[in-house]
Design an enzyme around this catalytic site. Structure first.
Site, PDB file in Angstrom:
ATOM      1  N   SER A  69       0.820  -1.214   0.000  1.00 51.02           N
ATOM      2  CA  SER A  69       0.000   0.000   0.000  1.00 51.02           C
ATOM      3  C   SER A  69       0.854   1.265   0.000  1.00 51.02           C
ATOM      4  O   SER A  69       1.986   1.282   0.499  1.00 51.02           O
ATOM      5  CB  SER A  69      -0.901   0.022   1.233  1.00 51.02           C
TER       6      SER A  69
HETATM    7  N1  SAH Z   1      -1.152  -3.511   3.433  1.00 48.96           N
HETATM    8  C1  SAH Z   1      -0.694  -4.537   2.532  1.00 48.96           C
HETATM    9  C2  SAH Z   1      -1.612  -4.535   1.336  1.00 48.96           C
HETATM   10  C3  SAH Z   1      -1.516  -5.736   0.498  1.00 48.96           C
HETATM   11  S1  SAH Z   1      -2.647  -5.723  -0.868  1.00 48.96           S
HETATM   12  C4  SAH Z   1       0.728  -4.180   2.157  1.00 48.96           C
HETATM   13  O1  SAH Z   1       1.063  -3.015   2.250  1.00 48.96           O
HETATM   14  O2  SAH Z   1       1.505  -5.035   1.749  1.00 48.96           O
HETATM   15  C5  SAH Z   1      -4.046  -6.523  -0.155  1.00 48.96           C
HETATM   16  C6  SAH Z   1      -3.843  -7.923   0.329  1.00 48.96           C
HETATM   17  O3  SAH Z   1      -5.123  -8.448   0.675  1.00 48.96           O
HETATM   18  C7  SAH Z   1      -3.256  -8.888  -0.689  1.00 48.96           C
HETATM   19  O4  SAH Z   1      -2.075  -9.425  -0.181  1.00 48.96           O
HETATM   20  C8  SAH Z   1      -4.346  -9.964  -0.856  1.00 48.96           C
HETATM   21  O5  SAH Z   1      -3.838 -11.266  -1.033  1.00 48.96           O
HETATM   22  C9  SAH Z   1      -5.097  -9.844   0.450  1.00 48.96           C
HETATM   23  N2  SAH Z   1      -6.469 -10.333   0.429  1.00 48.96           N
HETATM   24  C10 SAH Z   1      -7.434 -10.110  -0.501  1.00 48.96           C
HETATM   25  N3  SAH Z   1      -8.581 -10.713  -0.154  1.00 48.96           N
HETATM   26  C11 SAH Z   1      -8.350 -11.334   1.040  1.00 48.96           C
HETATM   27  C12 SAH Z   1      -9.146 -12.121   1.909  1.00 48.96           C
HETATM   28  N4  SAH Z   1     -10.426 -12.391   1.642  1.00 48.96           N
HETATM   29  N5  SAH Z   1      -8.592 -12.603   3.068  1.00 48.96           N
HETATM   30  C13 SAH Z   1      -7.297 -12.336   3.357  1.00 48.96           C
HETATM   31  N6  SAH Z   1      -6.486 -11.580   2.577  1.00 48.96           N
HETATM   32  C14 SAH Z   1      -7.007 -11.092   1.421  1.00 48.96           C
END
Ligand code: SAH
Length: 219
Positions: A69
């Site tokens: 993010s």
């Molecule tokens: N704050 C994190 C954002 C990652 S992007 C960072 O800065 O790295 C969002 C993440 O949500 C992804 O890794 C994706 O795999 C996860 N995600 C999406 N749907 C999900 C779900 N239903 N349960 C758990 N994780 C999920």
């Protein structure tokens, strides 16, 4: 608690200060949040090929079609989460690289990080262990489906966008608990929903762009 970054953090101290200044210019005011961003070695959460861009205020790829993010968004969501006091335990859904997790873990007692892509979860768990965090519990699961075994939570932060607010998130909030998340499909907005007894109060903030919250498929 603070991450144990040893000598590795010093190289990028100046670029990190510049990032913090940018967040202040954009309206982030919570000093604890700014301090957590300042002390978090974002370059370690990226692959080496991307790490030179770590202190730009932009989302960056972490593989598997997911992104780390944007620092502004991490700061903004964390600031909202802390607005009415420091929540004790936080459920983070979609912990991805673990960057937001490490910011949260410096500000609250306990973070429960949930991620559906196992390689991302394993990598972030290893890194956060190296950084000596002891207040994070990881779980490989779909946060949109079932309640977490440690529910209820004083706060929930979801880093992926559902089309509408999942009931299972609301059910896991303590009285006065709050949920911060992006909601929408093509056009998404940042929302905070606060539990007031049996009622839920929704506030809507700026437009954002997150990957979708996936349902039902673990990887
Ligand atoms: N704050 C994190 C954002 C990652 S992007 C960072 O800065 O790295 C969002 C993440 O949500 C992804 O890794 C994706 O795999 C996860 N995600 C999406 N749907 C999900 C779900 N239903 N349960 C758990 N994780 C999920």
């Amino acid at each position: 608690m603070k991450p144990d970054i040893g000598g590795i953090g010093m190289t990028s101290q100046r670029t990190r200060e510049r990032l913090v200044q940018r967040l202040i210019d954009q309206g982030i005011t919570n000093l604890s949040v700014l301090e957590a961003i300042r002390t978090t070695p974002r370059h370690l959460f990226l692959d080496e090929a991307m790490s030179h861009r770590a202190y730009e205020d932009t989302a960056l790829p972490i593989g598997f079609n997911q992104t780390l993010s944007q620092p502004y968004v991490v700061a903004r969501m964390t600031e909202l989460l802390l607005r009415d006091g420091r929540p004790k335990n936080v459920l983070e859904i979609g912990s991805g690289s673990g960057y937001q997790t490490s910011v949260l873990a410096q500000l609250v007692d306990e973070v429960y990080a949930v991620e559906r892509i196992k390689p991302l979860l394993d990598k972030s768990r290893k890194l956060l262990r190296q950084l000596k965090f002891r207040n994070i519990k990881f779980q490989h699961s779909d946060g949109g489906l079932d309640q977490h075994s440690s529910a209820p939570f004083a706060a929930i932060l979801c880093a992926a966008a559902p089309i509408s607010v999942p009931q299972v998130f609301l059910e896991q909030l303590t009285p006065n608990g709050r949920l911060v998340l992006p909601v929408g499909k093509e056009s998404q907005s940042l929302k905070m929903i606060t539990r007031k007894g049996d009622d839920f109060v929704t506030e809507t903030f700026e437009s954002v762009r997150f990957v979708p919250l996936c349902e039902g498929t673990l990887r």
